[in-house]
Write an enzyme that holds these catalytic residues in place. Sequence first.
Site, PDB file in Angstrom:
ATOM      1  N   GLY A  48     158.913  76.222  72.854  1.00  0.00           N
ATOM      2  CA  GLY A  48     158.030  76.415  74.035  1.00  0.00           C
ATOM      3  C   GLY A  48     159.316  76.442  75.037  1.00  0.00           C
ATOM      4  O   GLY A  48     160.444  76.771  75.038  1.00  0.00           O
ATOM      5  N   SER A  85     165.391  75.098  71.245  1.00  0.00           N
ATOM      6  CA  SER A  85     165.435  76.272  71.716  1.00  0.00           C
ATOM      7  C   SER A  85     163.978  76.980  72.203  1.00  0.00           C
ATOM      8  O   SER A  85     162.921  76.198  72.075  1.00  0.00           O
ATOM      9  CB  SER A  85     165.905  77.262  70.636  1.00  0.00           C
ATOM     10  OG  SER A  85     164.911  77.690  69.640  1.00  0.00           O
ATOM     11  N   LYS A  86     164.082  78.129  72.509  1.00  0.00           N
ATOM     12  CA  LYS A  86     162.820  79.041  72.984  1.00  0.00           C
ATOM     13  C   LYS A  86     161.597  78.913  72.115  1.00  0.00           C
ATOM     14  O   LYS A  86     160.548  78.531  72.441  1.00  0.00           O
ATOM     15  CB  LYS A  86     163.133  80.414  73.298  1.00  0.00           C
ATOM     16  CG  LYS A  86     164.026  80.594  74.556  1.00  0.00           C
ATOM     17  CD  LYS A  86     163.789  81.923  75.060  1.00  0.00           C
ATOM     18  CE  LYS A  86     164.717  82.316  76.116  1.00  0.00           C
ATOM     19  NZ  LYS A  86     165.828  83.038  75.674  1.00  0.00           N
ATOM     20  N   ARG A  87     162.011  78.713  70.706  1.00  0.00           N
ATOM     21  CA  ARG A  87     160.957  78.698  69.714  1.00  0.00           C
ATOM     22  C   ARG A  87     160.234  77.272  70.050  1.00  0.00           C
ATOM     23  O   ARG A  87     159.065  77.482  69.709  1.00  0.00           O
ATOM     24  CB  ARG A  87     161.649  78.275  68.163  1.00  0.00           C
ATOM     25  CG  ARG A  87     162.092  79.816  67.888  1.00  0.00           C
ATOM     26  CD  ARG A  87     162.562  79.737  66.320  1.00  0.00           C
ATOM     27  NE  ARG A  87     163.660  78.609  66.312  1.00  0.00           N
ATOM     28  CZ  ARG A  87     163.404  77.547  65.678  1.00  0.00           C
ATOM     29  NH1 ARG A  87     162.427  77.342  65.083  1.00  0.00           N
ATOM     30  NH2 ARG A  87     164.338  76.617  65.560  1.00  0.00           N
TER      31      ARG A  87
END
Length: 466
Positions: free
Chosen positions: A246, A242-244
């Site tokens: 990067g 996920s966005k976490r």
Amino acid sequence: MVKTRFAPSPTGYLHLGNARTAIFSYLYARHSGGTFVLRIEDTDRERSTEEYEEGLIEDLRWLGLEWDEFYRQSERLEIYREYGERLVKDGHAYPCFCTPEELEKERQEAARKGIAYRYSGRCRNLLDKEVQENIRRGKPHALRFRVPDGEEIVFEDLIKGHISINVDDFGDFIIVRSDGMPTYNFVVVVDDALMGITHVIRGEDHISNTPKQILIYRALGFEVPRFAHLPVILGPDRSKLSKRHGGVSVKAYREEGILAEALFNYLCLLGWSSPEEDREIYTREELIKLFDLKDVNSSPAVFDRQKLLWMNGLYIREVLSPEEVALRLEPFLREKGIEVGDREYLTKVVTLTRDSFDTLREGAEKLEPFFRDPEISDEIRDLVRTSSDYIREFLDTIEKQKPSTPEEIMKIGKAFLKEKGIKPPLLWKPIRGFLTGSTQGIGIDILLTLIPLEVVKRRFRKALEV
Ligand code: GLU
């Protein structure tokens, strides 16, 4: 005849997981000589935007996923309305007049008791009279699907195998919202059926939706397609990518200078086991030939950014031609304000330097000194000044001997160092310094081969100016 589809919602940028779903759907269609459909699922009017739709299309085109048919759900509302009415007429769906507040209360009640929420069924058995009265009074209503009690829905997933879910896990669900917009589980069935989709290939997060969809297929008398649910892609910490973790959008990787071919190739390896073991680099044509759903793993794959970078570097160095890499580099150089007038020169530069970068962005940075004078720090000026007599003499030697390859430059350089009895860094470091603005990077032999001597001299002079 196989027909697959990719059905993104334009509520964000195409991320790697969805891109892989698109690739697998595309490959399976092409492998089977079938048809590939792109369907934009934009019935969530609040979250869907035109910008995201354009972004999705741009990313898919960039990946080379050409589709045979294109649909946009917002243009098919009339069709869904008809099927909604049919479900009501046949008793498979009913109008629900519960207000958001009433439903919220039910939800809170379930949460308080610590049980999974299910619609109470309050409007399930309203009398015809009550329904008519509510409608006459203009009470807003949704349409709910009437889920038969206690049934076990079973299907054989082509990747996940035997799946069995009891419908009691969910209650009567909404198929048309009170604002008239149909919901995902409903329209996906109408579309997949009417479009003749034979294989529904999508992320495993949709497994829990599948029984609801199967109920609708049955209620409408449609044939149920085959399902293939792809395992999730995990980040390095083994949680869902996920966005976490990067940049995980295709756009982010494109902007970083990852090649479409490399990303395509890499994503295929995430979850698919090639019948040709120990091989990792495949052209699109080879993938079309080899890809089969039976070789997709049922357990999650871990995304490895380093491996993607490595593969991209390999494509730059070994798979694409220098001409092709030069072409792809141009927009990245342009972004830095460098207009490459002479494509042939850029191709020469790429030929000699392409083993020193893994992405096009990195390449554009490293190649800057071939196109414009660098900024010179005081530290470099000092180095240049200290060695200026040697440098001048060395450049004169080069001018006389006119070497044309890195090997010839090195030969002349070595002889020069020997004759003067000096250590290499005393000459190479300042030269690289005034040529590139840095004391590390591209080989000095390559720099001196490619940068015209008059430019070298000019940069030398500039470094000596105070
Ligand atoms: N629009 C859905 C999504 O983006 C499609 C799911 C499906 O393929 O059925 O998740």
